[in-house]
Write a protein that holds these residues in place. Structure first.
Motif, PDB file in Angstrom:
ATOM      1  N   LEU A  19       0.326  -0.996  -0.182  1.00  0.00           N
ATOM      2  CA  LEU A  19      -0.011   0.339   0.135  1.00  0.00           C
ATOM      3  C   LEU A  19       0.853   0.510  -0.165  1.00  0.00           C
ATOM      4  N   ALA A  20       1.865   1.531   0.915  1.00  0.00           N
ATOM      5  CA  ALA A  20       2.800   2.098   1.160  1.00  0.00           C
ATOM      6  C   ALA A  20       3.184   2.869  -0.624  1.00  0.00           C
ATOM      7  N   GLU A  21       3.539   1.911  -1.234  1.00  0.00           N
ATOM      8  CA  GLU A  21       4.311   2.432  -2.528  1.00  0.00           C
ATOM      9  C   GLU A  21       3.720   2.137  -3.555  1.00  0.00           C
ATOM     10  N   ASP A  22       2.346   1.752  -3.704  1.00  0.00           N
ATOM     11  CA  ASP A  22       1.165   1.053  -4.430  1.00  0.00           C
ATOM     12  C   ASP A  22      -0.741   2.165  -4.498  1.00  0.00           C
ATOM     13  N   LEU A  23       0.494   2.992  -3.243  1.00  0.00           N
ATOM     14  CA  LEU A  23      -0.942   3.965  -3.806  1.00  0.00           C
ATOM     15  C   LEU A  23      -2.005   4.245  -4.321  1.00  0.00           C
ATOM     16  N   ASP A  24      -0.978   4.983  -5.733  1.00  0.00           N
ATOM     17  CA  ASP A  24      -1.782   5.094  -7.633  1.00  0.00           C
ATOM     18  C   ASP A  24      -2.944   3.920  -7.794  1.00  0.00           C
ATOM     19  N   MET A  25      -1.816   2.629  -7.811  1.00  0.00           N
ATOM     20  CA  MET A  25      -2.850   1.759  -8.092  1.00  0.00           C
ATOM     21  C   MET A  25      -3.704   0.943  -7.818  1.00  0.00           C
ATOM     22  N   VAL A  26      -3.664   0.896  -5.924  1.00  0.00           N
ATOM     23  CA  VAL A  26      -4.598   0.607  -5.178  1.00  0.00           C
ATOM     24  C   VAL A  26      -6.574   1.120  -5.666  1.00  0.00           C
ATOM     25  N   THR A  27      -5.728   3.036  -5.420  1.00  0.00           N
ATOM     26  CA  THR A  27      -6.676   3.562  -5.782  1.00  0.00           C
ATOM     27  C   THR A  27      -8.071   3.372  -6.941  1.00  0.00           C
ATOM     28  N   ARG A  28      -7.043   3.318  -8.235  1.00  0.00           N
ATOM     29  CA  ARG A  28      -7.474   3.031  -9.647  1.00  0.00           C
ATOM     30  C   ARG A  28      -8.343   0.943  -9.049  1.00  0.00           C
ATOM     31  N   ALA A  29      -7.609   0.234  -8.355  1.00  0.00           N
ATOM     32  CA  ALA A  29      -8.472  -0.882  -8.349  1.00  0.00           C
ATOM     33  C   ALA A  29      -9.672  -0.877  -7.250  1.00  0.00           C
ATOM     34  N   ARG A  30      -9.393   0.435  -6.574  1.00  0.00           N
ATOM     35  CA  ARG A  30     -10.538   0.403  -5.620  1.00  0.00           C
ATOM     36  C   ARG A  30     -11.956   1.010  -6.600  1.00  0.00           C
ATOM     37  N   ALA A  31     -11.629   2.054  -7.287  1.00  0.00           N
ATOM     38  CA  ALA A  31     -12.291   2.298  -8.173  1.00  0.00           C
ATOM     39  C   ALA A  31     -12.579   1.673  -9.495  1.00  0.00           C
ATOM     40  N   ARG A  32     -12.569   0.729  -9.443  1.00  0.00           N
ATOM     41  CA  ARG A  32     -13.100  -0.104 -10.626  1.00  0.00           C
ATOM     42  C   ARG A  32     -13.723  -1.484  -9.754  1.00  0.00           C
ATOM     43  N   ALA A  33     -13.154  -1.063  -8.245  1.00  0.00           N
ATOM     44  CA  ALA A  33     -13.815  -3.233  -7.453  1.00  0.00           C
ATOM     45  C   ALA A  33     -15.009  -2.119  -6.953  1.00  0.00           C
ATOM     46  N   PHE A  34     -15.571  -0.653  -7.105  1.00  0.00           N
ATOM     47  CA  PHE A  34     -16.478   0.199  -6.282  1.00  0.00           C
ATOM     48  C   PHE A  34     -17.508   0.204  -7.985  1.00  0.00           C
ATOM     49  N   ALA A  35     -17.273   0.133  -9.039  1.00  0.00           N
ATOM     50  CA  ALA A  35     -17.871  -0.043 -10.406  1.00  0.00           C
ATOM     51  C   ALA A  35     -18.497  -0.463 -10.558  1.00  0.00           C
ATOM     52  N   ILE A  36     -17.878  -2.178 -10.738  1.00  0.00           N
ATOM     53  CA  ILE A  36     -18.625  -3.172 -10.861  1.00  0.00           C
ATOM     54  C   ILE A  36     -19.434  -3.641  -9.841  1.00  0.00           C
ATOM     55  N   VAL A  37     -19.229  -3.641  -7.961  1.00  0.00           N
ATOM     56  CA  VAL A  37     -19.749  -4.154  -7.680  1.00  0.00           C
ATOM     57  C   VAL A  37     -21.895  -3.406  -7.335  1.00  0.00           C
ATOM     58  N   ASP A  38     -21.062  -1.713  -7.530  1.00  0.00           N
ATOM     59  CA  ASP A  38     -22.011  -0.631  -8.356  1.00  0.00           C
ATOM     60  C   ASP A  38     -23.262  -1.681  -9.275  1.00  0.00           C
ATOM     61  N   ALA A  39     -22.954  -1.549 -10.562  1.00  0.00           N
ATOM     62  CA  ALA A  39     -23.705  -2.467 -11.882  1.00  0.00           C
ATOM     63  C   ALA A  39     -24.020  -3.928 -11.302  1.00  0.00           C
ATOM     64  N   ASP A  40     -22.886  -4.892 -10.219  1.00  0.00           N
ATOM     65  CA  ASP A  40     -23.975  -6.491 -10.053  1.00  0.00           C
ATOM     66  C   ASP A  40     -23.436  -6.494  -8.577  1.00  0.00           C
ATOM     67  N   PRO A  41     -24.674  -6.335  -7.450  1.00  0.00           N
ATOM     68  CA  PRO A  41     -24.037  -5.761  -6.423  1.00  0.00           C
ATOM     69  C   PRO A  41     -23.908  -7.378  -6.019  1.00  0.00           C
ATOM     70  N   GLY A  42     -24.758  -8.505  -6.436  1.00  0.00           N
ATOM     71  CA  GLY A  42     -24.310  -9.895  -6.380  1.00  0.00           C
ATOM     72  C   GLY A  42     -23.317 -10.708  -6.888  1.00  0.00           C
ATOM     73  N   LEU A  43     -22.751  -9.792  -7.880  1.00  0.00           N
ATOM     74  CA  LEU A  43     -21.596 -10.274  -8.586  1.00  0.00           C
ATOM     75  C   LEU A  43     -21.845 -12.032  -9.431  1.00  0.00           C
ATOM     76  N   ASP A  44     -23.462 -11.476  -9.673  1.00  0.00           N
ATOM     77  CA  ASP A  44     -23.580 -13.004 -10.708  1.00  0.00           C
ATOM     78  C   ASP A  44     -23.295 -12.693 -12.345  1.00  0.00           C
ATOM     79  N   GLN A  45     -22.988 -11.469 -12.641  1.00  0.00           N
ATOM     80  CA  GLN A  45     -22.369 -11.939 -13.636  1.00  0.00           C
ATOM     81  C   GLN A  45     -21.093 -11.523 -13.466  1.00  0.00           C
ATOM     82  N   HIS A  46     -20.157 -12.344 -12.162  1.00  0.00           N
ATOM     83  CA  HIS A  46     -18.710 -12.332 -12.420  1.00  0.00           C
ATOM     84  C   HIS A  46     -18.594 -13.420 -11.318  1.00  0.00           C
ATOM     85  N   PRO A  47     -19.199 -14.714 -12.191  1.00  0.00           N
ATOM     86  CA  PRO A  47     -19.380 -15.530 -10.437  1.00  0.00           C
ATOM     87  C   PRO A  47     -17.753 -15.825 -10.527  1.00  0.00           C
ATOM     88  N   GLU A  48     -16.281 -15.898 -11.430  1.00  0.00           N
ATOM     89  CA  GLU A  48     -15.294 -16.272 -10.873  1.00  0.00           C
ATOM     90  C   GLU A  48     -14.700 -15.186 -10.326  1.00  0.00           C
TER      91      GLU A  48
END
Length: 277
Positions: free
Chosen positions: A228-257
């Motif tokens: 986290l201390a060295e890769d904060l920018d990557m973690v921030t971008r990954a968090r934004a992507r994760a929130f977008a996925i969960v907002d669009a698919d709360p139960g992850l029905d479309q993302h079984p893997e």
């Protein structure tokens, strides 16, 4: 509310699991604090002379120890033993009081009120004074075995001085030895800055953020590829992507893997609550 979050707390704010309100200004009336490190006998004697100078000008000082008695923790200057030594060998003419967490609340209150009222020159204490102690006339703090404290705790302790009208000094006694690079880096950060945000980031970098889905508050994280201390920018971008996925698919029905990966990687009540409420 904290002046310097511990590594895991800071990591949770970065991940977005805690909402944060930031106050980045010192309270009105706070004075600058100079921080020094004492490693030699000569530097210890100089620190003791500084105690005499401050007391001679009508001010007061803290001495912080990491343990209450010698049996509590090996090789740590204990509060009770240190209070006895300072009173009988070093400051025989000063008024010294002792404060630690094993005392009853009424006794602790009585001692603090006496110190705050100027009835003692020197308060020997454990980290019980870390928060909630306001003695504007105290301008000096000596911290024994400072190498054993985390940056967040040292910063909180240092905040007990500099609260009155006079500049203050914090002396960190370091007995870690020349080979302990991690301790030297932590104490060096205390000299370099009084900014709690900068110290929290340094503590995170040095100690690690601990585990995200566990109770460890420092140490290596459970991330496989990132720090986290060295890769904060990557973690921030990954968090934004994760929130977008969960907002669009709360139960992850479309993302079984992804759902299977979460369930096999992270187990327990937190994950079950996430998907079942």
């Amino acid at each position: 509310m904290t002046a310097t979050p511990i590594p895991r707390t800071l990591s949770l704010t970065y991940y977005g699991d805690l909402d944060v309100s930031i106050l980045d200004e010192m309270p009105p009336g706070r004075q600058p604090i100079t921080t020094r490190i004492a490693r030699s006998a000569a530097e210890r004697r100089a620190a003791y002379e500084l105690v005499r100078e401050e007391v001679g000008q009508g001010r007061q000082a803290f001495v912080v120890c990491a343990a209450i008695d010698e049996g509590n923790r090996l090789e740590v200057r204990a509060a009770e033993k240190e209070a006895e030594r300072l009173q009988t060998e070093v400051f025989t003419d000063l008024r010294i009081v002792l404060l630690h967490g094993r005392m009853r609340p009424a006794e602790k209150d009585r001692i603090m009120e006496a110190f705050r009222g100027g009835e003692a020159d020197l308060l020997i204490a454990t980290t019980v004074i870390e928060v909630g102690v306001d003695v504007p006339n105290a301008t000096l703090m000596l911290v024994e075995n400072a190498e054993r404290f985390g940056l967040a705790q040292l910063h909180q302790l240092r905040g007990r001085i500099g609260r009155g009208e006079h500049p203050s000094t914090c002396v960190l006694f370091d007995e870690s030895g020349p080979e302990n690079e991690e301790a030297h880096a932590r104490l060096g950060a205390m000299i370099r800055t009084t900014d709690g945000f900068e110290l929290a980031d340094e503590d995170l970098r040095l100690r690690g953020e601990g585990t995200l889905f566990d109770i460890r508050q420092s140490g290596m994280p459970d991330l496989k590829l990132a720090r986290l201390a060295e890769d904060l920018d990557m973690v921030t971008r990954a968090r934004a992507r994760a929130f977008a996925i969960v907002d669009a698919d709360p139960g992850l029905d479309q993302h079984p893997e992804l759902l299977d990966l979460l369930r096999t990687t992270y187990r327990g009540e937190a994950i079950e609550w996430l998907f079942h409420g």
